[in-house]
Design a protein around this motif. Structure first.
Motif, PDB file in Angstrom:
ATOM      1  N   LYS A   1       0.855  -1.189   0.000  1.00 34.07           N
ATOM      2  CA  LYS A   1       0.000   0.000   0.000  1.00 34.07           C
ATOM      3  C   LYS A   1       0.883   1.227   0.000  1.00 34.07           C
ATOM      4  O   LYS A   1       1.902   1.276   0.678  1.00 34.07           O
ATOM      5  CB  LYS A   1      -0.910   0.008   1.223  1.00 34.07           C
ATOM      6  CG  LYS A   1      -1.966  -1.059   1.193  1.00 34.07           C
ATOM      7  CD  LYS A   1      -2.920  -0.939   2.356  1.00 34.07           C
ATOM      8  CE  LYS A   1      -3.947  -2.058   2.257  1.00 34.07           C
ATOM      9  NZ  LYS A   1      -4.912  -2.011   3.315  1.00 34.07           N
ATOM     10  N   LEU A   2       0.478   2.210  -0.787  1.00 36.23           N
ATOM     11  CA  LEU A   2       1.177   3.492  -0.795  1.00 36.23           C
ATOM     12  C   LEU A   2       0.637   4.347   0.339  1.00 36.23           C
ATOM     13  O   LEU A   2      -0.552   4.272   0.665  1.00 36.23           O
ATOM     14  CB  LEU A   2       0.954   4.214  -2.123  1.00 36.23           C
ATOM     15  CG  LEU A   2       1.366   3.472  -3.394  1.00 36.23           C
ATOM     16  CD1 LEU A   2       1.067   4.324  -4.609  1.00 36.23           C
ATOM     17  CD2 LEU A   2       2.830   3.095  -3.360  1.00 36.23           C
ATOM     18  N   ASP A   3       1.489   5.185   0.907  1.00 35.40           N
ATOM     19  CA  ASP A   3       0.987   6.110   1.923  1.00 35.40           C
ATOM     20  C   ASP A   3       0.373   7.322   1.224  1.00 35.40           C
ATOM     21  O   ASP A   3       0.347   7.402  -0.015  1.00 35.40           O
ATOM     22  CB  ASP A   3       2.081   6.481   2.929  1.00 35.40           C
ATOM     23  CG  ASP A   3       3.205   7.324   2.361  1.00 35.40           C
ATOM     24  OD1 ASP A   3       3.070   7.860   1.236  1.00 35.40           O
ATOM     25  OD2 ASP A   3       4.236   7.454   3.049  1.00 35.40           O
ATOM     26  N   ALA A   4      -0.133   8.259   1.990  1.00 36.60           N
ATOM     27  CA  ALA A   4      -0.840   9.414   1.438  1.00 36.60           C
ATOM     28  C   ALA A   4       0.029  10.265   0.515  1.00 36.60           C
ATOM     29  O   ALA A   4      -0.480  10.957  -0.359  1.00 36.60           O
ATOM     30  CB  ALA A   4      -1.389  10.276   2.578  1.00 36.60           C
ATOM     31  N   LYS A   5       1.351  10.202   0.680  1.00 37.19           N
ATOM     32  CA  LYS A   5       2.263  10.988  -0.150  1.00 37.19           C
ATOM     33  C   LYS A   5       2.736  10.228  -1.382  1.00 37.19           C
ATOM     34  O   LYS A   5       3.561  10.721  -2.143  1.00 37.19           O
ATOM     35  CB  LYS A   5       3.467  11.427   0.672  1.00 37.19           C
ATOM     36  CG  LYS A   5       3.105  12.381   1.797  1.00 37.19           C
ATOM     37  CD  LYS A   5       4.342  12.792   2.556  1.00 37.19           C
ATOM     38  CE  LYS A   5       3.974  13.736   3.691  1.00 37.19           C
ATOM     39  NZ  LYS A   5       5.165  14.131   4.457  1.00 37.19           N
ATOM     40  N   GLY A   6       2.246   8.996  -1.578  1.00 34.76           N
ATOM     41  CA  GLY A   6       2.662   8.201  -2.734  1.00 34.76           C
ATOM     42  C   GLY A   6       3.958   7.450  -2.511  1.00 34.76           C
ATOM     43  O   GLY A   6       4.619   7.035  -3.457  1.00 34.76           O
ATOM     44  N   ARG A   7       4.312   7.262  -1.233  1.00 33.61           N
ATOM     45  CA  ARG A   7       5.536   6.521  -0.926  1.00 33.61           C
ATOM     46  C   ARG A   7       5.227   5.034  -0.781  1.00 33.61           C
ATOM     47  O   ARG A   7       4.196   4.659  -0.230  1.00 33.61           O
ATOM     48  CB  ARG A   7       6.183   7.047   0.356  1.00 33.61           C
ATOM     49  CG  ARG A   7       6.718   8.447   0.197  1.00 33.61           C
ATOM     50  CD  ARG A   7       7.297   8.962   1.472  1.00 33.61           C
ATOM     51  NE  ARG A   7       6.263   9.015   2.492  1.00 33.61           N
ATOM     52  CZ  ARG A   7       6.364   9.685   3.641  1.00 33.61           C
ATOM     53  NH1 ARG A   7       7.467  10.351   3.928  1.00 33.61           N
ATOM     54  NH2 ARG A   7       5.382   9.686   4.513  1.00 33.61           N
ATOM     55  N   LEU A   8       6.162   4.240  -1.253  1.00 34.62           N
ATOM     56  CA  LEU A   8       6.048   2.793  -1.217  1.00 34.62           C
ATOM     57  C   LEU A   8       7.095   2.252  -0.259  1.00 34.62           C
ATOM     58  O   LEU A   8       8.279   2.562  -0.386  1.00 34.62           O
ATOM     59  CB  LEU A   8       6.300   2.226  -2.625  1.00 34.62           C
ATOM     60  CG  LEU A   8       6.479   0.729  -2.762  1.00 34.62           C
ATOM     61  CD1 LEU A   8       5.153   0.005  -2.542  1.00 34.62           C
ATOM     62  CD2 LEU A   8       7.024   0.392  -4.137  1.00 34.62           C
ATOM     63  N   MET A   9       6.648   1.452   0.704  1.00 37.87           N
ATOM     64  CA  MET A   9       7.576   0.789   1.615  1.00 37.87           C
ATOM     65  C   MET A   9       8.101  -0.450   0.892  1.00 37.87           C
ATOM     66  O   MET A   9       7.324  -1.312   0.497  1.00 37.87           O
ATOM     67  CB  MET A   9       6.861   0.381   2.909  1.00 37.87           C
ATOM     68  CG  MET A   9       7.732  -0.424   3.854  1.00 37.87           C
ATOM     69  SD  MET A   9       9.068   0.504   4.595  1.00 37.87           S
ATOM     70  CE  MET A   9       8.178   1.467   5.791  1.00 37.87           C
TER      71      MET A   9
END
Length: 156
Positions: free
Chosen positions: A11-19
């Motif tokens: 899942k991407l976070d709200a800022k479009g970052r991918l873990m």
């Protein structure tokens, strides 16, 4: 040669970052120092390359005859949107908005490893792709791989 394995739901976070999943990160030694490159895929998905793999691709592209129009077009479209990714201290990468829009990526993604690259699909698109598996996968395998003579490859 890098051999990446696995399929990861993320899942991407709200800022479009991918873990980056830890089991994938282990397959990418020195990723924090070396970096990654993300680009458009041939279908509506994205592709992440380890930086050294991308450099090899660029080296191959630079050897093509750029006086030919088809070559220039291919290089232009293939490299369109290519962006360096840096893994932050928390193991995240920020996906470029323009590339996310191209691939229809929001929220949930699937990372699908293929040899030395990682395909990034919207979860819905990936599920749809797999729902459309060829009716007879064995026939497809024979068509694609059947002409290969395993004995010749093994030196027998």
């Amino acid at each position: 040669m890098i051999q990446l394995l696995g399929e990861f739901d993320c899942k991407l976070d709200a800022k479009g970052r991918l873990m980056v999943p830890s089991s994938l990160k282990k397959q990418l030694p020195n990723v924090e120092a070396d970096g990654l490159v993300i680009n458009r895929g041939f279908e509506k998905h994205l592709v992440i390359y380890p930086k050294k793999v991308w450099e090899g691709i660029v080296s191959e592209l630079s050897k093509l005859n750029q006086y030919e129009k088809k070559t220039r077009e291919f290089i232009r479209f293939f490299t369109r949107g290519a962006t360096e990714l840096n893994v932050d201290a928390a193991g995240r990468v920020l996906l470029p908005k323009s590339l996310m829009e191209f691939a229809g990526i929001e929220g949930e993604v699937v990372l699908a490893c293929q040899f030395d690259k990682i395909e990034v699909w919207s979860k819905a698109a990936y599920d749809s792709l797999l729902d459309n598996e060829p009716e007879n996968f064995a026939n497809l395998a024979e068509e694609v791989m059947g002409g290969k003579n395993r004995r010749d490859e093994d030196g027998a």
